[in-house]
Design an enzyme around this catalytic site. Structure first.
Site, PDB file in Angstrom:
ATOM      1  N   CYS A  85       0.835  -1.212   0.000  1.00 36.85           N
ATOM      2  CA  CYS A  85       0.000   0.000   0.000  1.00 36.85           C
ATOM      3  C   CYS A  85       0.873   1.268   0.000  1.00 36.85           C
ATOM      4  O   CYS A  85       1.502   1.586  -1.000  1.00 36.85           O
ATOM      5  CB  CYS A  85      -0.976  -0.039   1.177  1.00 36.85           C
ATOM      6  SG  CYS A  85      -2.324   1.164   1.041  1.00 36.85           S
ATOM      7  N   HIS A  91      -3.455  -5.298   0.737  1.00 32.58           N
ATOM      8  CA  HIS A  91      -2.919  -5.653   2.058  1.00 32.58           C
ATOM      9  C   HIS A  91      -3.004  -7.154   2.288  1.00 32.58           C
ATOM     10  O   HIS A  91      -4.006  -7.645   2.826  1.00 32.58           O
ATOM     11  CB  HIS A  91      -3.710  -4.941   3.152  1.00 32.58           C
ATOM     12  CG  HIS A  91      -3.419  -3.492   3.290  1.00 32.58           C
ATOM     13  ND1 HIS A  91      -2.411  -3.004   4.094  1.00 32.58           N
ATOM     14  CD2 HIS A  91      -4.004  -2.407   2.718  1.00 32.58           C
ATOM     15  CE1 HIS A  91      -2.385  -1.680   4.029  1.00 32.58           C
ATOM     16  NE2 HIS A  91      -3.344  -1.288   3.204  1.00 32.58           N
ATOM     17  N   GLU A 134      -1.677  -8.724   4.560  1.00 33.83           N
ATOM     18  CA  GLU A 134      -1.666  -8.970   6.013  1.00 33.83           C
ATOM     19  C   GLU A 134      -3.011  -8.690   6.682  1.00 33.83           C
ATOM     20  O   GLU A 134      -3.214  -9.035   7.851  1.00 33.83           O
ATOM     21  CB  GLU A 134      -0.568  -8.122   6.680  1.00 33.83           C
ATOM     22  CG  GLU A 134      -0.921  -6.675   6.957  1.00 33.83           C
ATOM     23  CD  GLU A 134      -0.898  -5.748   5.747  1.00 33.83           C
ATOM     24  OE1 GLU A 134      -0.923  -4.518   5.956  1.00 33.83           O
ATOM     25  OE2 GLU A 134      -0.854  -6.244   4.594  1.00 33.83           O
TER      26      GLU A 134
END
Length: 235
Positions: A97, A184, A186
């Site tokens: 990002c 993302h 994660e």
């Protein structure tokens, strides 16, 4: 393998007990994706925290942030300086990002506020690197996203990894040194929903509702993380 995580934001106070920090979220998904024997060290860049040297790390990962990667905030200026030096040294870099955007700036690409507005929830992309380990067989891939800035052009000597109509440069790689994605890997759905809830008024009810509903369909964060692991390991 030893990964340096440059953590570029703080979690909202009400999220810290469960998620701890963006560095912790990155470490969790890397371990889930197979990097069980890796070492991880986290440095918090908004307070100018960096390792004394990057030499001992196999790669450096830049997390997301609510800050603008093109900002004149002193800590962002310092981060761009550090990343430019790492690029000159050909240190392996991973960007997520804000990290994806900041590395692109350091590579000479244009980054800015996207005229098409916020990208939130789950987004699907065309995946253009079928030869990578864990690449999707159907050349389609989905990630959880939260951004209103974008990379506007592919950096010089980069190959396009992912794209869609909303974000034409959603992932890129440069040789064996750089691997970046706008999404993302994660994130988990619950955290994505939490972020959107905090921005509900800014997003508008229609976008908020459709983006929250999109979370029902799952995402490919683990597969993208496996690609990052293979990239660092030279596979």
């Amino acid at each position: 393998m030893k990964l340096c995580i440059l953590e570029n934001d703080d979690l909202a106070p009400e999220a810290t007990q469960k998620y701890h920090g963006y560095g912790s979220m990155v470490e969790r998904v890397f371990r889930e994706a197979g990097a069980k024997d890796w070492q991880f060290e986290v440095f918090h860049t908004p307070v100018f925290e960096y390792p004394a040297s990057f030499d001992g790390y196999d790669a450096v990962l830049l997390t997301g942030s609510k800050a603008d990667s093109f900002s004149d905030e002193p800590w962002v200026v310092e981060l761009r300086k550090r990343v430019s030096e790492l690029l000159e040294q050909k240190k392996k870099l991973l960007g997520i990002c804000f990290g994806h955007q900041l590395i692109a700036i350091c590579l000479g690409a244009k980054v800015g506020r996207a005229p098409q507005g916020w990208g939130v929830g789950r987004m699907s992309y065309d995946w253009h690197a079928a030869d990578l380990l864990s690449a999707p067989e159907d050349n389609k891939l989905s990630l959880l996203v939260s951004h209103r800035d974008q990379v506007f052009e592919l950096p010089e000597n980069a190959i396009l990894l992912a794209s869609n109509a909303h974000c034409p440069v959603a992932g890129y790689a440069v040789g064996e040194e750089v691997f970046c994605v706008q999404g993302h890997p994660e994130f988990v759905e619950e955290y994505s929903a939490f972020l959107m809830g905090r921005r509900r008024e800014a997003l508008g009810e229609d976008l908020y509702t459709s983006a929250v509903k999109s979370l029902e369909h799952g995402h490919d964060g683990l597969d993208v993380t496996r690609m990052m692991i293979a990239f660092v390991e030279g596979k």
